[in-house]
Scaffold this motif. Sequence first.
Motif, PDB file in Angstrom:
ATOM      1  N   THR A 196       0.834  -1.208   0.000  1.00 51.81           N
ATOM      2  CA  THR A 196       0.000   0.000   0.000  1.00 51.81           C
ATOM      3  C   THR A 196       0.862   1.249   0.000  1.00 51.81           C
ATOM      4  OG1 THR A 196      -1.781  -1.159   1.160  1.00 51.81           O
ATOM      5  CG2 THR A 196      -1.784   1.242   1.274  1.00 51.81           C
ATOM      6  N   ARG A 197       1.937   1.225   0.752  1.00 47.92           N
ATOM      7  CA  ARG A 197       2.858   2.364   0.794  1.00 47.92           C
ATOM      8  C   ARG A 197       3.408   2.649  -0.607  1.00 47.92           C
ATOM      9  NH1 ARG A 197       5.821   0.276   4.300  1.00 47.92           N
ATOM     10  NH2 ARG A 197       4.621   1.063   6.068  1.00 47.92           N
ATOM     11  N   ALA A 198       3.791   1.589  -1.298  1.00 47.82           N
ATOM     12  CA  ALA A 198       4.310   1.758  -2.659  1.00 47.82           C
ATOM     13  C   ALA A 198       3.242   2.325  -3.588  1.00 47.82           C
ATOM     14  CB  ALA A 198       4.825   0.421  -3.188  1.00 47.82           C
ATOM     15  N   ALA A 199       2.004   1.872  -3.422  1.00 47.43           N
ATOM     16  CA  ALA A 199       0.916   2.375  -4.258  1.00 47.43           C
ATOM     17  C   ALA A 199       0.659   3.850  -3.991  1.00 47.43           C
ATOM     18  CB  ALA A 199      -0.344   1.565  -4.000  1.00 47.43           C
ATOM     19  N   PHE A 200       0.702   4.258  -2.741  1.00 49.01           N
ATOM     20  CA  PHE A 200       0.489   5.669  -2.404  1.00 49.01           C
ATOM     21  C   PHE A 200       1.620   6.533  -2.951  1.00 49.01           C
ATOM     22  CE2 PHE A 200      -2.299   4.858   1.614  1.00 49.01           C
ATOM     23  CZ  PHE A 200      -3.360   4.480   0.792  1.00 49.01           C
ATOM     24  N   ALA A 202       3.129   5.988  -5.589  1.00 50.10           N
ATOM     25  CA  ALA A 202       2.901   6.073  -7.028  1.00 50.10           C
ATOM     26  C   ALA A 202       1.680   6.912  -7.371  1.00 50.10           C
ATOM     27  CB  ALA A 202       2.746   4.670  -7.613  1.00 50.10           C
ATOM     28  N   GLY A 203       0.962   7.404  -6.361  1.00 52.20           N
ATOM     29  CA  GLY A 203      -0.148   8.311  -6.609  1.00 52.20           C
ATOM     30  C   GLY A 203      -1.534   7.726  -6.417  1.00 52.20           C
ATOM     31  N   ASP A 208      -9.576   4.611  -3.675  1.00 52.24           N
ATOM     32  CA  ASP A 208      -9.638   3.548  -4.673  1.00 52.24           C
ATOM     33  C   ASP A 208      -9.011   2.258  -4.167  1.00 52.24           C
ATOM     34  OD1 ASP A 208     -10.836   5.264  -6.656  1.00 52.24           O
ATOM     35  OD2 ASP A 208      -8.868   6.225  -6.811  1.00 52.24           O
ATOM     36  N   ARG A 209      -7.885   2.355  -3.484  1.00 49.62           N
ATOM     37  CA  ARG A 209      -7.207   1.139  -3.039  1.00 49.62           C
ATOM     38  C   ARG A 209      -8.052   0.363  -2.041  1.00 49.62           C
ATOM     39  NH1 ARG A 209      -2.615  -1.123  -3.995  1.00 49.62           N
ATOM     40  NH2 ARG A 209      -1.719  -2.617  -2.525  1.00 49.62           N
ATOM     41  N   TYR A 210      -8.767   1.078  -1.169  1.00 49.16           N
ATOM     42  CA  TYR A 210      -9.573   0.421  -0.146  1.00 49.16           C
ATOM     43  C   TYR A 210     -11.022   0.208  -0.578  1.00 49.16           C
ATOM     44  CZ  TYR A 210      -5.620   1.684   2.864  1.00 49.16           C
ATOM     45  OH  TYR A 210      -4.376   1.818   3.412  1.00 49.16           O
TER      46      TYR A 210
END
Length: 232
Positions: A196-200, A202-203, A208-210
């Motif tokens: 999740t940290r990596a996704a955040f 990346a923007g 959306d992620r949750y």
Amino acid sequence: MRTVVVTGPPRADARQVDALARHGVATVHEAMGRTGYLGPRLRPVHLGHRVAGTAVTVLSWPGDNLMIHVAVEQCRPGDLLVVATTSPSTDGMFGELFATALQHRGVRGLVIDAGVRDVAELGAMGFPVWSAAVSAQGTVKATPGAVNVPVTIGGQVVRPGDAILADDDGVLCVPRTGLAAAVEAAGARAAKEEATRAAFRAGELGLDRYGLRERLPGMGIEYVPYDERDEP
């Protein structure tokens, strides 16, 4: 209360305790289903420590540190001393001299649902402490209590030999018999958090992620253009 010193209780596996310390209290708490947290009363006296150890428990009378003296003898390397009182207390029951004795025995820190003092000295020693208060008020050594019996702090039962994890977010108790499962669950949660940290980074948005975005209309949340808002 039975005034007893229980000797040689089984302790959580040392390797699993060390593995637990790789994770923060918040991560392990979530991984365990939000159980085991000893509550917001216990705060680190100095920031920046994360320790895990096996609990040696003390039940003392308020304003009386006799049983802490008794408990020191029961401590082994890798332990963490956990002190509760029979009724609420903020007296300074623990200080630099106790810490000196515990460091000699390889104890990793103190959790106490009461007060401590000698704060500057404890910091200079690098001895981690989590307490409910800081107080110069002294204590007596007069009333028997118990060592290595179950104690209750923040609504949670801590048993001798349980694993204790503490950091800047507070203190967590992991039952000895559930430690391996907690370590595994914490590792899985840490990996998920890293993804999740990596996704955040990346923007990506948490909405959306949750999967929160599609739930908003059902909660009555509307997106309204500025010019169409109700406020003047």
